[in-house]
Write a protein that holds these residues in place. Structure first.
Motif, PDB file in Angstrom:
ATOM      1  N   ARG A   1       6.761  42.635  21.724  1.00  0.00           N
ATOM      2  CA  ARG A   1       9.247  42.260  21.607  1.00  0.00           C
ATOM      3  C   ARG A   1       8.286  42.276  19.783  1.00  0.00           C
ATOM      4  N   SER A   2       9.153  41.390  19.311  1.00  0.00           N
ATOM      5  CA  SER A   2       8.824  41.554  17.832  1.00  0.00           C
ATOM      6  C   SER A   2       8.298  40.093  17.107  1.00  0.00           C
ATOM      7  N   TYR A   3       6.886  39.989  18.249  1.00  0.00           N
ATOM      8  CA  TYR A   3       5.942  38.325  17.513  1.00  0.00           C
ATOM      9  C   TYR A   3       4.276  39.559  18.192  1.00  0.00           C
ATOM     10  N   ASN A   4       3.598  38.894  16.956  1.00  0.00           N
ATOM     11  CA  ASN A   4       2.618  38.893  16.597  1.00  0.00           C
ATOM     12  C   ASN A   4       1.690  38.091  18.184  1.00  0.00           C
TER      13      ASN A   4
ATOM     14  N   GLN B   1       1.513  43.740  19.166  1.00  0.00           N
ATOM     15  CA  GLN B   1       3.006  43.653  18.842  1.00  0.00           C
ATOM     16  C   GLN B   1       3.408  43.069  20.072  1.00  0.00           C
TER      17      GLN B   1
ATOM     18  N   ASP C   1       1.857  35.107  15.847  1.00  0.00           N
ATOM     19  CA  ASP C   1       2.569  34.152  16.339  1.00  0.00           C
ATOM     20  C   ASP C   1       1.921  33.445  17.476  1.00  0.00           C
TER      21      ASP C   1
END
Ligand SMILES: Nc1nc2c(ncn2[C@@H]2O[C@H](COP(=O)(O)OP(=O)(O)OP(=O)(O)O)[C@@H](O)[C@H]2O)c(=O)[nH]1
Ligand SMILES: [Mg+2]
Length: 234
Positions: free
Chosen positions: A47-50, A45, A5
């Motif tokens: 939070r919910s992001y790569n 990673q 991301d």
């Protein structure tokens, strides 16, 4: 592999400690490194992001690859060694132009590494060993190494970068927030550096998602022009 991301790239002269900083953050250790060849990356990673974090080679012979690694970057960490003023100069002279391929809203952090070798650190270790500060060479093991680049020098470079990118200072994070002094060896400020950037990168990812994918040309309905007898196009 799913496309990350966000993308963070470490740039800077050879030997300033880029690989060591990344190793300290990702692997929680400081150990021997070999000079980087080409580049390598870690996935983090947050939070919910790569987020991909790219380590690049500082050696002159790999210079040409730098702009390729910076392509589409969300944040760039410009790294120098606080004990080597030339490594700060190189950031402006040799590395800044490589960032032209980064995202237009790319963030910049300026990082002075190896602060553990500076005067205060050396003085503290001398005291621990029972030596008086300033007595280096008079029976004390660690020589006194004054820090040669001050944080204000990094702040000045940050402001120059904003000018070079034609960015308004008031639209960007303050210089004091984006200039760090670190030690990959002791871990000083390393988590702060990476995690400050991750927190800043997340809203950029959300903004990019809201804007949708980049505009592309649909060539699926494209019909090539008919060829005429003369070989040219009708
Ligand atoms: N004292 C001290 N030494 C460090 C620190 N960071 C890195 N080093 C040492 O500096 C040398 C170079 O570190 P690297 O991390 O390989 O440097 P680099 O910027 O990745 O170099 P290239 O891959 O050639 O571009 C190694 O001997 C490290 O152990 C630090 O914070 N303090
Ligand atoms: Mg390296």
């Amino acid at each position: 592999m799913k496309k990350p991301d966000g993308k963070i790239v470490l740039l800077g002269d050879m030997n300033v400690g880029k690989t060591s900083l990344l190793q300290r953050y990702m692997e929680r250790r400081f150990s021997d490194t070999v000079s980087t060849v080409g580049g390598a990356f870690y996935l983090k990673q947050w939070r919910s992001y790569n987020i991909s974090i790219w380590d690049t080679a500082g050696r002159e012979q790999f210079h040409g690859l730098g702009s390729m690694y910076c392509r589409g970057a969300t944040a760039i960490i410009l790294t120098y060694d606080v004990n080597h003023p030339q490594s700060l100069v190189e950031l402006e002279d040799r590395f800044l132009s490589l960032t032209d391929t980064a995202s237009t809203d790319c963030l910049f952090a300026i990082v002075g590494n190896k602060v553990d070798l500076r005067e205060n650190g050396a003085a503290e270790s001398q005291e621990k060993e029972g030596c008086s500060p300033g007595l280096a060479g008079a029976g004390c093991a660690s020589p006194k190494v004054p820090k040669q680049v001050q944080l204000e020098d990094a702040v000045a470079l940050y402001k120059k970068i904003l000018k070079y990118k034609m960015l308004d200072e008031k639209d960007m994070p303050a210089a004091e927030q984006m200039c760090f002094e670190t030690s990959a060896k002791s871990g000083h400020n390393v988590d702060l550096l990476f995690e400050t950037l991750f927190d800043m990168v997340v809203p950029m990812i959300l903004r990019q998602r809201a804007q949708g994918p980049p505009q592309t040309v649909d060539i699926s309905n494209y019909k090539p022009p008919k060829r005429t007898k003369s070989g040219c196009c009708a």
